[in-house]
Design an enzyme around this catalytic site. Structure first.
Site, PDB file in Angstrom:
ATOM      1  CG  ASP A   9      -7.208   6.136  10.545  1.00  0.00           C
ATOM      2  OD1 ASP A   9      -6.471   6.632   9.498  1.00  0.00           O
ATOM      3  OD2 ASP A   9      -7.052   6.611  11.601  1.00  0.00           O
ATOM      4  CG  ASP A  11      -1.197   6.873  11.709  1.00  0.00           C
ATOM      5  OD1 ASP A  11      -0.205   6.119  12.101  1.00  0.00           O
ATOM      6  OD2 ASP A  11      -1.040   7.522  10.420  1.00  0.00           O
TER       7      ASP A  11
END
Length: 192
Positions: A9, A11
């Site tokens: 991922d 953020d």
């Protein structure tokens, strides 16, 4: 050492988890501190309606995602892992942020094999498609979904994800821990 398919991922995982806070505080005239960010849903943290946050995000998403800072060690560890493993970034960002996200990764000299901008927090199907061996995530609900689908998850510790985890999830505090865990995992997985 066996080659792994590592899904990451972006953020809050490779970027600092609270970079959005200053801009949101100014916009909503709040004074929320990092310690008070105990929920993933920012509208809940700010004490506002979801639509108010959505309006803020839609007006500011390009700036928010352009100005993010990398977590300590992220670039170094991902660069080292990329020498032996496949790196796939899998993000829930809006589809219109795909070009910006490629530029962000390239400008920060983060190596990767592919980027998937899903426009949705549901990442299980993409993890299956990529034959993911380990998924690095900061969103608690995503971590639970992925782990319940059988994936090993490294959950980057934040104030907003400190909830009970299962045996497929390992909580990590930094990228050095991630490097050690992935190195150990790659030595344990038998070559196909």
């Amino acid at each position: 050492m066996n080659t792994l398919n590592i899904c990451i991922d972006i953020d809050g995982t490779i970027t600092k988890a609270y970079d959005w806070l200053d801009m949101a505080n100014k916009y909503f005239k709040k004074n929320i501190t990092e310690d008070q960010v105990t929920e993933y849903e920012i509208h809940e943290v700010m004490g506002i309606k979801r639509q108010e946050y959505d309006d803020f995000y839609n007006r500011n998403k390009f700036k928010l995602h352009s100005d993010q800072k990398l977590r300590d060690g992220a670039k170094l560890v991902i660069t080292a892992l990329h020498q032996f493993h496949n790196i796939y970034f899998v993000t829930a960002r809006d589809l219109e942020l795909k070009t910006l996200t490629h530029l962000f990764l390239r400008n920060n000299e983060i190596p990767y094999d592919n980027l998937f901008v899903l426009g949705s927090h549901y990442k299980v199907d993409k993890a299956h498609e990529l034959d993911c061996n380990v998924f690095i995530e900061d969103n608690y609900n995503n971590a639970i979904q992925l782990s319940e689908a059988g994936f090993n998850v490294l959950l980057m510790d934040t104030n907003y994800n400190r909830k009970p985890i299962n045996d497929k999830i390992t909580r990590v505090n930094n990228w050095n821990e991630i490097f050690l865990i992935i190195t150990e995992l790659s030595s344990q997985i038998k070559a196909v």
